[in-house]
Design an enzyme around this catalytic site. Structure first.
Site, short mmCIF file in Angstrom:
data_model
loop_
_atom_site.label_atom_id
_atom_site.label_comp_id
_atom_site.label_asym_id
_atom_site.label_seq_id
_atom_site.Cartn_x
_atom_site.Cartn_y
_atom_site.Cartn_z
N GLY A 9 0.88 -1.12 0.05
CA GLY A 9 0.02 -0.08 -0.13
C GLY A 9 0.86 1.24 -0.07
O GLY A 9 0.64 2.28 0.66
N ARG A 12 1.12 5.83 -1.79
CA ARG A 12 0.65 7.09 -1.39
C ARG A 12 0.49 7.12 0.32
O ARG A 12 0.56 6.06 0.74
CB ARG A 12 -0.83 7.77 -1.99
CG ARG A 12 -1.89 6.86 -1.66
CD ARG A 12 -3.21 7.43 -2.35
NE ARG A 12 -4.28 6.77 -1.75
CZ ARG A 12 -5.57 6.90 -2.03
NH1 ARG A 12 -5.84 8.06 -2.75
NH2 ARG A 12 -6.63 6.23 -1.67
N TYR A 150 -13.42 -2.46 9.67
CA TYR A 150 -12.10 -1.54 9.77
C TYR A 150 -11.62 -2.11 11.38
O TYR A 150 -10.48 -2.47 11.73
CB TYR A 150 -12.16 -0.23 9.57
CG TYR A 150 -10.88 0.45 9.42
CD1 TYR A 150 -10.01 0.19 8.39
CD2 TYR A 150 -10.44 1.39 10.70
CE1 TYR A 150 -8.81 0.89 8.28
CE2 TYR A 150 -9.24 1.86 10.53
CZ TYR A 150 -8.28 1.93 9.35
OH TYR A 150 -7.14 2.65 9.49
N LYS A 154 -8.42 -4.13 12.25
CA LYS A 154 -7.29 -3.66 13.13
C LYS A 154 -6.97 -4.31 14.34
O LYS A 154 -5.72 -4.18 14.72
CB LYS A 154 -7.53 -2.04 13.16
CG LYS A 154 -7.27 -1.27 11.92
CD LYS A 154 -5.98 -1.77 11.01
CE LYS A 154 -5.77 -0.80 9.83
NZ LYS A 154 -4.66 -1.28 9.08
#
Length: 249
Positions: A9, A12, A150, A154
């Site tokens: 990833g 950016r 998410y 995480k």
């Protein structure tokens, strides 16, 4: 010794800043993203600063793509002994609006992706008798409205990290996690747009809730990752470092 690092990833945001930081630390860097062309700017920045990097395209949730990507890194840069699992996506929604696809996509990239990349790279680390795995978690691991997928991913990353530390420590491989708070990235910009809030106002509002009085920058996270990748961090493993401008934000 020149180490070879893979950052996922890394086109950016936090990934790009981390790739640049590891290159500045003296590593050769495989800048991995879904599409190789998206990683071109990060590679160019590293090369302009005198470093060596290649752009690698791969879907980290695809086992065959991961195997091919790691094989290419070995061929072009040498044995990867540093892995930063940063790749991630958002599919935010309240639970009653969240679809199965929203859930599967987020868990697939974050958790399955970290698993597949770590499984592929650890074989090289174990053979070398040295390695560093750094996984990107988040303060959302502690719970966040509209992010059931998410937050679960995480939180899972943290358990995954601690297990890697148990399993790989005897081979000279450490595993740690960095959990960012509010970081100014294109991802948070997209969140502000979805909420219909001007980005500057979004940043200002977030900064008011952070003890140090500012939002984080990708370079703040890259600095923490850099520490975990050093020789000097060999006695630190299985840890989760919250980089959030305070205990939690």
């Amino acid at each position: 010794m020149t180490r070879t690092a893979i950052v996922t990833g890394a086109a950016r945001g936090i990934g790009a800043a981390t790739a640049r930081r590891l290159a500045a630390d003296g590593c050769q860097v495989a800048v991995l993203d879904l599409h190789a062309e998206h990683a071109a700017d990060t590679v160019a920045a590293i090369e302009a600063a005198g470093g060596r990097a290649i752009a690698v395209g791969a879907n980290v949730a695809d086992a065959d793509a991961v195997a091919a990507a790691v094989a290419r890194v070995v061929d072009e840069l040498g044995t990867p002994t540093i892995l930063v699992n940063n790749a991630g996506i958002l599919r935010d929604n309240l639970l009653f609006k969240m679809t199965e696809d929203d859930w599967d996509a987020v868990l697939g990239v974050h958790l399955r992706g970290a698993f597949l990349m770590s499984r592929a790279v650890q074989a090289h680390q174990v053979a070398e008798g040295w390695g560093r795995i750094v996984n990107l978690s988040s303060t959302s691991a502690l719970g966040n409205r509209g992010q059931a997928n998410y937050s679960a991913a995480k939180a899972g990353i943290q358990g995954f990290t601690k297990t890697l530390a148990f399993e790989l420590g005897r081979y000279g491989v450490t595993a740690n996690a960095v959990a960012p708070g509010f970081i100014e990235t294109e991802m948070t910009r997209a969140t502000s747009e979805r909420m219909g809030i001007a980005f500057d106002d979004f940043l200002a509002g977030a900064a008011k809730e952070i003890p140090v009085g500012r939002v984080g920058q990708p370079e703040d996270i890259a600095a923490a990752v850099s520490f975990f990748c050093r020789e000097e961090s060999s006695f630190v493993s299985g840890q989760v470092l919250y980089v959030a401008g305070g205990p939690r934000s």
